[in-house]
Motif scaffolding. Structure first.
Motif, PDB file in Angstrom:
ATOM      1  N   ARG A  10       0.529  -1.004   0.143  1.00 23.11           N
ATOM      2  CA  ARG A  10       0.399   0.028   0.690  1.00 23.11           C
ATOM      3  C   ARG A  10       0.575   0.857  -0.228  1.00 23.11           C
ATOM      4  NH1 ARG A  10      -4.844  -0.290   4.573  1.00 23.11           N
ATOM      5  NH2 ARG A  10      -6.278   0.864   2.969  1.00 23.11           N
ATOM      6  N   ALA A  11       0.237   1.863  -0.770  1.00 25.09           N
ATOM      7  CA  ALA A  11       1.486   3.236  -1.316  1.00 25.09           C
ATOM      8  C   ALA A  11       0.394   4.291  -0.156  1.00 25.09           C
ATOM      9  CB  ALA A  11       1.731   4.091  -2.341  1.00 25.09           C
ATOM     10  N   ILE A  12      -1.077   4.001   0.105  1.00 26.43           N
ATOM     11  CA  ILE A  12      -0.991   5.263   0.838  1.00 26.43           C
ATOM     12  C   ILE A  12      -2.530   4.345   1.473  1.00 26.43           C
ATOM     13  CG2 ILE A  12      -3.504   5.519  -1.204  1.00 26.43           C
ATOM     14  CD1 ILE A  12      -3.512   8.341  -0.392  1.00 26.43           C
ATOM     15  N   ALA A  13      -3.256   4.879   2.631  1.00 19.97           N
ATOM     16  CA  ALA A  13      -4.312   3.804   3.008  1.00 19.97           C
ATOM     17  C   ALA A  13      -5.248   4.695   3.392  1.00 19.97           C
ATOM     18  CB  ALA A  13      -3.873   3.541   4.698  1.00 19.97           C
ATOM     19  N   CYS A  14      -6.225   4.926   2.471  1.00 17.75           N
ATOM     20  CA  CYS A  14      -7.381   5.861   3.022  1.00 17.75           C
ATOM     21  C   CYS A  14      -8.561   4.566   3.077  1.00 17.75           C
ATOM     22  CB  CYS A  14      -7.956   6.815   1.796  1.00 17.75           C
ATOM     23  SG  CYS A  14      -6.512   8.604   2.038  1.00 17.75           S
ATOM     24  N   ASP A  15      -9.192   4.576   4.602  1.00 19.01           N
ATOM     25  CA  ASP A  15      -9.698   3.294   4.253  1.00 19.01           C
ATOM     26  C   ASP A  15     -11.742   3.840   4.183  1.00 19.01           C
ATOM     27  OD1 ASP A  15      -8.136   1.591   4.484  1.00 19.01           O
ATOM     28  OD2 ASP A  15      -8.477   0.720   6.139  1.00 19.01           O
ATOM     29  N   GLU A  16     -11.993   5.132   4.507  1.00 17.19           N
ATOM     30  CA  GLU A  16     -13.168   5.417   4.338  1.00 17.19           C
ATOM     31  C   GLU A  16     -13.496   6.148   2.880  1.00 17.19           C
ATOM     32  OE1 GLU A  16     -15.480   5.518   7.114  1.00 17.19           O
ATOM     33  OE2 GLU A  16     -14.386   3.854   7.627  1.00 17.19           O
ATOM     34  N   LEU A  17     -12.899   5.566   2.086  1.00 16.73           N
ATOM     35  CA  LEU A  17     -12.526   6.606   0.930  1.00 16.73           C
ATOM     36  C   LEU A  17     -14.262   5.648   0.058  1.00 16.73           C
ATOM     37  CD1 LEU A  17     -12.017   8.753  -1.011  1.00 16.73           C
ATOM     38  CD2 LEU A  17     -10.136   7.390  -1.346  1.00 16.73           C
ATOM     39  N   PRO A  18     -14.050   4.046   0.052  1.00 21.88           N
ATOM     40  CA  PRO A  18     -15.109   3.550  -1.094  1.00 21.88           C
ATOM     41  C   PRO A  18     -16.231   4.336  -0.611  1.00 21.88           C
ATOM     42  CG  PRO A  18     -13.234   2.213  -0.396  1.00 21.88           C
ATOM     43  CD  PRO A  18     -12.668   3.957   0.749  1.00 21.88           C
ATOM     44  N   ARG A  19     -16.266   4.278   1.252  1.00 23.46           N
ATOM     45  CA  ARG A  19     -17.955   4.824   1.765  1.00 23.46           C
ATOM     46  C   ARG A  19     -18.275   6.477   1.228  1.00 23.46           C
ATOM     47  NH1 ARG A  19     -18.907   7.639   5.126  1.00 23.46           N
ATOM     48  NH2 ARG A  19     -17.574   8.105   5.919  1.00 23.46           N
ATOM     49  N   LYS A  20     -17.058   7.519   1.060  1.00 22.53           N
ATOM     50  CA  LYS A  20     -17.863   8.671   1.490  1.00 22.53           C
ATOM     51  C   LYS A  20     -18.069   8.527  -0.634  1.00 22.53           C
ATOM     52  CE  LYS A  20     -14.558   9.977   4.209  1.00 22.53           C
ATOM     53  NZ  LYS A  20     -13.119  11.297   4.475  1.00 22.53           N
ATOM     54  N   ILE A  21     -17.360   7.750  -1.453  1.00 20.52           N
ATOM     55  CA  ILE A  21     -17.817   7.734  -2.842  1.00 20.52           C
ATOM     56  C   ILE A  21     -19.043   6.956  -2.635  1.00 20.52           C
ATOM     57  CG2 ILE A  21     -17.482   6.644  -4.932  1.00 20.52           C
ATOM     58  CD1 ILE A  21     -13.635   7.222  -4.313  1.00 20.52           C
ATOM     59  N   GLU A  22     -19.443   6.453  -2.312  1.00 15.59           N
ATOM     60  CA  GLU A  22     -21.036   5.841  -2.609  1.00 15.59           C
ATOM     61  C   GLU A  22     -21.239   6.895  -2.066  1.00 15.59           C
ATOM     62  OE1 GLU A  22     -21.341   1.883  -0.363  1.00 15.59           O
ATOM     63  OE2 GLU A  22     -19.800   0.919  -1.800  1.00 15.59           O
ATOM     64  N   ASP A  23     -21.523   7.235  -1.054  1.00 10.79           N
ATOM     65  CA  ASP A  23     -22.341   8.746  -0.738  1.00 10.79           C
ATOM     66  C   ASP A  23     -22.481   9.896  -1.777  1.00 10.79           C
ATOM     67  OD1 ASP A  23     -22.806   7.613   1.761  1.00 10.79           O
ATOM     68  OD2 ASP A  23     -20.771   8.663   2.882  1.00 10.79           O
ATOM     69  N   LEU A  24     -21.195   9.654  -2.635  1.00  4.25           N
ATOM     70  CA  LEU A  24     -21.374  10.900  -4.089  1.00  4.25           C
ATOM     71  C   LEU A  24     -22.353  10.346  -4.568  1.00  4.25           C
ATOM     72  CD1 LEU A  24     -18.099  11.834  -4.567  1.00  4.25           C
ATOM     73  CD2 LEU A  24     -19.900  12.687  -3.030  1.00  4.25           C
ATOM     74  N   PHE A  25     -22.271   9.076  -4.847  1.00  6.07           N
ATOM     75  CA  PHE A  25     -23.260   8.476  -5.555  1.00  6.07           C
ATOM     76  C   PHE A  25     -24.741   8.262  -5.229  1.00  6.07           C
ATOM     77  CE2 PHE A  25     -19.655   7.399  -7.747  1.00  6.07           C
ATOM     78  CZ  PHE A  25     -20.312   7.058  -9.543  1.00  6.07           C
ATOM     79  N   SER A  26     -24.754   8.366  -4.083  1.00  8.22           N
ATOM     80  CA  SER A  26     -26.124   7.667  -3.041  1.00  8.22           C
ATOM     81  C   SER A  26     -27.422   9.298  -3.408  1.00  8.22           C
ATOM     82  CB  SER A  26     -26.352   7.092  -1.738  1.00  8.22           C
ATOM     83  OG  SER A  26     -25.595   5.946  -2.366  1.00  8.22           O
ATOM     84  N   ARG A  27     -26.699  10.476  -3.204  1.00  9.57           N
ATOM     85  CA  ARG A  27     -27.079  11.718  -3.018  1.00  9.57           C
ATOM     86  C   ARG A  27     -27.675  11.958  -4.165  1.00  9.57           C
ATOM     87  NH1 ARG A  27     -22.803  13.001   0.652  1.00  9.57           N
ATOM     88  NH2 ARG A  27     -21.335  14.199  -0.774  1.00  9.57           N
ATOM     89  N   ARG A  28     -26.991  11.083  -5.255  1.00  8.18           N
ATOM     90  CA  ARG A  28     -27.062  11.971  -6.665  1.00  8.18           C
ATOM     91  C   ARG A  28     -28.220  11.277  -7.048  1.00  8.18           C
ATOM     92  NH1 ARG A  28     -23.653  14.785 -10.053  1.00  8.18           N
ATOM     93  NH2 ARG A  28     -21.815  15.493  -8.307  1.00  8.18           N
ATOM     94  N   ASP A  29     -28.775  10.018  -5.862  1.00  6.17           N
ATOM     95  CA  ASP A  29     -29.445   8.804  -7.133  1.00  6.17           C
ATOM     96  C   ASP A  29     -29.691   8.603  -8.482  1.00  6.17           C
ATOM     97  OD1 ASP A  29     -32.047   7.174  -6.843  1.00  6.17           O
ATOM     98  OD2 ASP A  29     -33.521   8.840  -7.441  1.00  6.17           O
ATOM     99  N   PHE A  30     -28.374   8.090  -8.703  1.00  2.77           N
ATOM    100  CA  PHE A  30     -27.810   7.605  -9.981  1.00  2.77           C
ATOM    101  C   PHE A  30     -28.541   6.515 -10.425  1.00  2.77           C
ATOM    102  CE2 PHE A  30     -24.267   7.517 -12.747  1.00  2.77           C
ATOM    103  CZ  PHE A  30     -23.913   8.900 -12.883  1.00  2.77           C
ATOM    104  N   ARG A  31     -28.939   6.067 -10.048  1.00  2.00           N
ATOM    105  CA  ARG A  31     -30.007   4.356 -10.791  1.00  2.00           C
ATOM    106  C   ARG A  31     -31.081   5.809 -11.382  1.00  2.00           C
ATOM    107  NH1 ARG A  31     -33.926   1.253 -11.127  1.00  2.00           N
ATOM    108  NH2 ARG A  31     -33.497  -0.691 -11.194  1.00  2.00           N
ATOM    109  N   SER A  32     -31.882   6.669 -10.856  1.00  2.00           N
ATOM    110  CA  SER A  32     -32.586   7.101 -11.328  1.00  2.00           C
ATOM    111  C   SER A  32     -32.502   8.110 -12.661  1.00  2.00           C
ATOM    112  CB  SER A  32     -33.780   7.466 -10.113  1.00  2.00           C
ATOM    113  OG  SER A  32     -34.128   7.219  -9.177  1.00  2.00           O
ATOM    114  N   PHE A  33     -31.366   8.121 -12.136  1.00  2.00           N
ATOM    115  CA  PHE A  33     -30.299   8.924 -13.491  1.00  2.00           C
ATOM    116  C   PHE A  33     -30.783   8.340 -14.504  1.00  2.00           C
ATOM    117  CE2 PHE A  33     -26.525   9.813 -16.135  1.00  2.00           C
ATOM    118  CZ  PHE A  33     -26.590  11.536 -16.532  1.00  2.00           C
TER     119      PHE A  33
END
Length: 260
Positions: free
Chosen positions: A75-98
């Motif tokens: 690992r060059a970097i550890a950002c273990d919360e990053l996947p959840r934060k990215i998922e939150d971005l999509f969820s707030r946009r209701d990407f499936r409906s788009f």
């Protein structure tokens, strides 16, 4: 949960981009039946349900990760919360409906917008073929600390990007992939960390017309990565015509609007 050999072989033939999801569904199916082991019949049952009800499985996006969080030494970097934060971005946009508004016909898994995160340049999660690929980076610099000519950095660098010239290491930046291994190997701290974050690649895809992602210039911090993903999603939603992949959009528009 334990799997039989036949079940493992069957699920290994599932396309890699849905394999994790399928394994989870199969184990849930085995659990519902009270089985202590996943068998081929469980796989077949889930396969039929999956094919008949695929649109229900589509959530509009996928965020994939490598093995880094489980203890990978590269690992060059550890950002273990990053996947959840990215998922939150999509969820707030209701990407499936788009996507449902843009796609003609039923949604399928290949319509999903994919973000792939690799914590080092080994890129186990295949960021080069994702809509947005993140590659962990740790860029070195030459410090004033005296080099003892031990050759550890030269031996460590798999790209051959470091040579000892005179009293100091010399880095070939065209070869360096910012893995950070030379920094860890240097016993005198002659090589130190310049910056740490992610390389960002955009527009990769497979399918009938595959396309490798193109890399945006620079190394991005976690906060900058989230802002860049927001800009990418803004760009995609502005220019998407019928649910095509991000790479197809970028072939029409270029990356200038991303502001990298």
């Amino acid at each position: 949960m334990k799997w039989t050999k036949e079940a493992e072989e069957a699920v290994s033939k599932v396309p890699f981009f849905v394999r994790k999801r399928v394994r989870k569904r199969v184990e849930e199916e085995a659990g519902r039946t009270g089985a202590g082991e996943v068998t081929l019949e469980h796989v077949k049952t889930c396969q039929q349900r999956f094919l008949n009800r695929m649109e229900e499985e589509v959530k509009g996006f996928q965020v994939e990760t490598c093995f880094g969080p489980s203890g990978c030494p590269n690992r060059a970097i550890a950002c273990d919360e990053l996947p959840r934060k990215i998922e939150d971005l999509f969820s707030r946009r209701d990407f499936r409906s788009f996507l449902a508004e843009k796609v003609k016909g039923p949604l399928k898994l290949h319509h999903e917008f994919r973000v792939s995160i690799s914590d080092c340049p080994n890129a186990c999660s295949r960021p080069q073929i994702a809509d947005i690929g993140l590659i962990g980076a740790r860029r070195p610099r030459i410090s004033p600390e005296e080099c003892i000519q031990c050759d550890a950095c030269v031996e460590t660098c798999r790209e051959g990007a470091i040579q000892l010239a005179g009293k100091w290491p010399v880095i070939d930046w065209d070869k360096c992939v910012s893995c950070g291994q030379c920094i860890a190997a240097c016993p005198t701290r002659t090589l130190q960390e310049e910056e740490k974050g992610f390389r960002v690649q955009v527009g990769g895809k497979l399918g009938r017309h595959p396309r490798l992602a193109e890399e945006l210039p620079g190394i991005f911090s976690e906060e900058e990565v989230l802002k860049m993903i927001e800009r990418c999603l803004d760009h995609y939603q502005k220019h998407c015509q019928h649910g095509e992949r991000f790479g197809e959009v970028l072939e029409r528009t270029g990356t200038k609007e991303l502001g990298a």
